[in-house]
Motif scaffolding. Structure first.
Motif, mmCIF file in Angstrom:
data_model
loop_
_atom_site.group_PDB
_atom_site.id
_atom_site.type_symbol
_atom_site.label_atom_id
_atom_site.label_comp_id
_atom_site.label_asym_id
_atom_site.label_seq_id
_atom_site.Cartn_x
_atom_site.Cartn_y
_atom_site.Cartn_z
ATOM 1 N N GLY A 109 0.822 -1.206 0.000
ATOM 2 C CA GLY A 109 0.000 0.000 0.000
ATOM 3 C C GLY A 109 0.856 1.255 0.000
ATOM 4 O O GLY A 109 0.573 2.221 -0.734
ATOM 5 N N ASP A 110 1.919 1.234 0.812
ATOM 6 C CA ASP A 110 2.842 2.381 0.847
ATOM 7 C C ASP A 110 3.512 2.574 -0.507
ATOM 8 O O ASP A 110 3.651 3.708 -0.989
ATOM 9 C CB ASP A 110 3.900 2.191 1.946
ATOM 10 N N ASP A 111 3.941 1.473 -1.133
ATOM 11 C CA ASP A 111 4.576 1.555 -2.463
ATOM 12 C C ASP A 111 3.613 2.176 -3.481
ATOM 13 O O ASP A 111 3.997 3.061 -4.256
ATOM 14 C CB ASP A 111 5.004 0.164 -2.958
ATOM 15 N N ARG A 171 3.906 5.745 -5.654
ATOM 16 C CA ARG A 171 3.807 5.823 -7.113
ATOM 17 C C ARG A 171 2.738 6.838 -7.533
ATOM 18 O O ARG A 171 2.926 7.618 -8.456
ATOM 19 C CB ARG A 171 3.478 4.454 -7.700
ATOM 20 N N VAL A 172 1.592 6.807 -6.846
ATOM 21 C CA VAL A 172 0.507 7.752 -7.169
ATOM 22 C C VAL A 172 0.966 9.176 -6.876
ATOM 23 O O VAL A 172 0.728 10.093 -7.674
ATOM 24 C CB VAL A 172 -0.783 7.402 -6.385
ATOM 25 N N ASP A 173 1.639 9.376 -5.739
ATOM 26 C CA ASP A 173 2.140 10.716 -5.410
ATOM 27 C C ASP A 173 3.116 11.217 -6.473
ATOM 28 O O ASP A 173 3.076 12.379 -6.872
ATOM 29 C CB ASP A 173 2.831 10.722 -4.037
ATOM 30 N N GLN A 174 4.006 10.335 -6.940
ATOM 31 C CA GLN A 174 4.956 10.714 -7.994
ATOM 32 C C GLN A 174 4.212 11.107 -9.274
ATOM 33 O O GLN A 174 4.532 12.116 -9.914
ATOM 34 C CB GLN A 174 5.926 9.567 -8.294
ATOM 35 N N ALA A 175 3.183 10.317 -9.622
ATOM 36 C CA ALA A 175 2.419 10.617 -10.843
ATOM 37 C C ALA A 175 1.691 11.950 -10.700
ATOM 38 O O ALA A 175 1.650 12.754 -11.636
ATOM 39 C CB ALA A 175 1.428 9.488 -11.133
ATOM 40 N N LEU A 176 1.164 12.226 -9.528
ATOM 41 C CA LEU A 176 0.464 13.505 -9.308
ATOM 42 C C LEU A 176 1.434 14.678 -9.372
ATOM 43 O O LEU A 176 1.121 15.736 -9.934
ATOM 44 C CB LEU A 176 -0.267 13.486 -7.952
ATOM 45 N N ARG A 177 2.618 14.515 -8.789
ATOM 46 C CA ARG A 177 3.607 15.593 -8.852
ATOM 47 C C ARG A 177 4.009 15.869 -10.302
ATOM 48 O O ARG A 177 4.105 17.011 -10.726
ATOM 49 C CB ARG A 177 4.839 15.230 -8.015
ATOM 50 N N ARG A 178 4.253 14.786 -11.053
ATOM 51 C CA ARG A 178 4.612 14.969 -12.463
ATOM 52 C C ARG A 178 3.496 15.666 -13.219
ATOM 53 O O ARG A 178 3.732 16.501 -14.075
ATOM 54 C CB ARG A 178 4.904 13.615 -13.115
ATOM 55 N N HIS A 179 2.263 15.318 -12.867
ATOM 56 C CA HIS A 179 1.105 15.922 -13.544
ATOM 57 C C HIS A 179 1.040 17.421 -13.269
ATOM 58 O O HIS A 179 0.807 18.219 -14.156
ATOM 59 C CB HIS A 179 -0.184 15.247 -13.079
ATOM 60 N N THR A 180 1.250 17.800 -12.022
ATOM 61 C CA THR A 180 1.124 19.220 -11.661
ATOM 62 C C THR A 180 2.379 20.012 -11.985
ATOM 63 O O THR A 180 2.307 21.214 -12.225
ATOM 64 C CB THR A 180 0.806 19.372 -10.158
ATOM 65 N N GLU A 181 3.557 19.346 -11.987
ATOM 66 C CA GLU A 181 4.809 20.063 -12.224
ATOM 67 C C GLU A 181 5.299 19.924 -13.667
ATOM 68 O O GLU A 181 6.333 20.478 -14.019
ATOM 69 C CB GLU A 181 5.895 19.521 -11.284
ATOM 70 N N SER A 182 4.572 19.188 -14.484
ATOM 71 C CA SER A 182 5.031 18.887 -15.841
ATOM 72 C C SER A 182 5.098 20.151 -16.686
ATOM 73 O O SER A 182 4.144 20.932 -16.740
ATOM 74 C CB SER A 182 4.066 17.886 -16.487
ATOM 75 N N LEU A 183 6.242 20.328 -17.312
ATOM 76 C CA LEU A 183 6.416 21.451 -18.219
ATOM 77 C C LEU A 183 6.022 21.062 -19.639
ATOM 78 O O LEU A 183 5.807 21.924 -20.490
ATOM 79 C CB LEU A 183 7.864 21.941 -18.202
ATOM 80 N N LEU A 184 5.960 19.761 -19.871
ATOM 81 C CA LEU A 184 5.570 19.304 -21.202
ATOM 82 C C LEU A 184 4.094 19.590 -21.404
ATOM 83 O O LEU A 184 3.281 19.436 -20.488
ATOM 84 C CB LEU A 184 5.820 17.806 -21.351
ATOM 85 N N PRO A 185 3.723 19.969 -22.557
ATOM 86 C CA PRO A 185 2.306 20.241 -22.799
ATOM 87 C C PRO A 185 1.465 18.985 -22.587
ATOM 88 O O PRO A 185 1.933 17.872 -22.778
ATOM 89 C CB PRO A 185 2.257 20.702 -24.251
ATOM 90 N N ALA A 186 0.258 19.213 -22.213
ATOM 91 C CA ALA A 186 -0.662 18.122 -21.961
ATOM 92 C C ALA A 186 -0.871 17.282 -23.203
ATOM 93 O O ALA A 186 -1.244 16.111 -23.123
ATOM 94 C CB ALA A 186 -2.002 18.681 -21.476
ATOM 95 N N MET A 187 -0.582 17.828 -24.341
ATOM 96 C CA MET A 187 -0.774 17.110 -25.600
ATOM 97 C C MET A 187 0.182 15.915 -25.699
ATOM 98 O O MET A 187 -0.167 14.885 -26.241
ATOM 99 C CB MET A 187 -0.534 18.044 -26.794
ATOM 100 N N LEU A 188 1.410 16.078 -25.210
ATOM 101 C CA LEU A 188 2.393 15.017 -25.336
ATOM 102 C C LEU A 188 2.058 13.824 -24.442
ATOM 103 O O LEU A 188 2.359 12.692 -24.786
ATOM 104 C CB LEU A 188 3.791 15.547 -25.006
ATOM 105 N N GLU A 189 1.489 14.112 -23.275
ATOM 106 C CA GLU A 189 1.140 13.039 -22.332
ATOM 107 C C GLU A 189 -0.366 13.023 -22.102
ATOM 108 O O GLU A 189 -0.844 12.974 -20.968
ATOM 109 C CB GLU A 189 1.883 13.245 -21.013
ATOM 110 N N ARG A 190 -1.095 13.075 -23.196
ATOM 111 C CA ARG A 190 -2.560 13.159 -23.129
ATOM 112 C C ARG A 190 -3.162 11.992 -22.333
ATOM 113 O O ARG A 190 -4.036 12.185 -21.494
ATOM 114 C CB ARG A 190 -3.125 13.185 -24.545
#
Length: 185
Positions: A23-25, A29-48
């Motif tokens: 559960g911790d793992d 992983r979810v926290d990392q994905a959320l950080r990447r989502h909010t901190e991503s400089l790549l346009p949303a189009m590339l990681e739609r």
């Protein structure tokens, strides 16, 4: 115990710790994905695909959070309402018991006094009636004796019936209640 059974037993014994670790793992992983989502400089189009997946899960979490809050509020209000019901029922029951005890004592005493007074009135009336009936014997006219006898008998019947009616009326008071039907406004 075979080695396979022993391994299974150890795995079952370690299950709570293993579940917590996994559960911790997953949470990391979810926290990392959320950080990447909010901190991503790549346009949303590339990681739609990822953006859509993160948005869907965030929407689901938000809906679950609101549903959880609604259920918690509903339970809290229901608990409070149940507590108020219990308090009101307690007051009602104890209040009724107190009032009924007072009512029994009051009506018992009043009934005893009334019964004594009615008996005294009846005794006084009957003593007077005996005197009147004895006086009838002294009348010379048969017609007057019969008429006076009838009058005194009617009077005695009326008096005793009135006493009975008064006692019945008093007993009926005990059964009277305030009408508690709700009036429509």
């Amino acid at each position: 115990m075979s080695p396979d059974n022993h391994a299974l037993t150890v795995d079952l014994d370690d299950l709570p710790a293993e579940a917590t670790r996994r559960g911790d793992d997953n949470e990391q992983r979810v926290d990392q994905a959320l950080r990447r989502h909010t901190e991503s400089l790549l346009p949303a189009m590339l990681e739609r695909g990822r953006h859509r997946l993160v948005r869907e899960h965030l929407d689901t979490e938000l809906a679950l959070g609101f549903e959880h809050r609604r259920q918690a509020l509903s339970m809290a209000l229901e608990s409070r309402l149940q507590s108020i019901r219990e308090a009101c029922n307690h007051l009602l029951v104890t209040g009724k018991a107190h009032l009924r005890r007072q009512r029994i004592e009051y009506f018992g005493e009043v009934y005893r006094q009334l019964e004594q007074r009615m008996s005294q009135l009846a005794d006084d009336y009957l003593a007077e009636a005996d005197t009147r009936f004895a006086r009838i014997e002294g009348l010379k006219s048969e017609h007057l004796r019969q008429r006076e006898q009838q009058r005194l008998e009617r009077s005695a019947d009326d008096f005793l019936a009135t006493l009975d009616r008064l006692m019945d009326d008093f007993r009926a008071i005990i059964s009277e209640n305030v009408d508690h039907r709700r009036s429509s406004l």
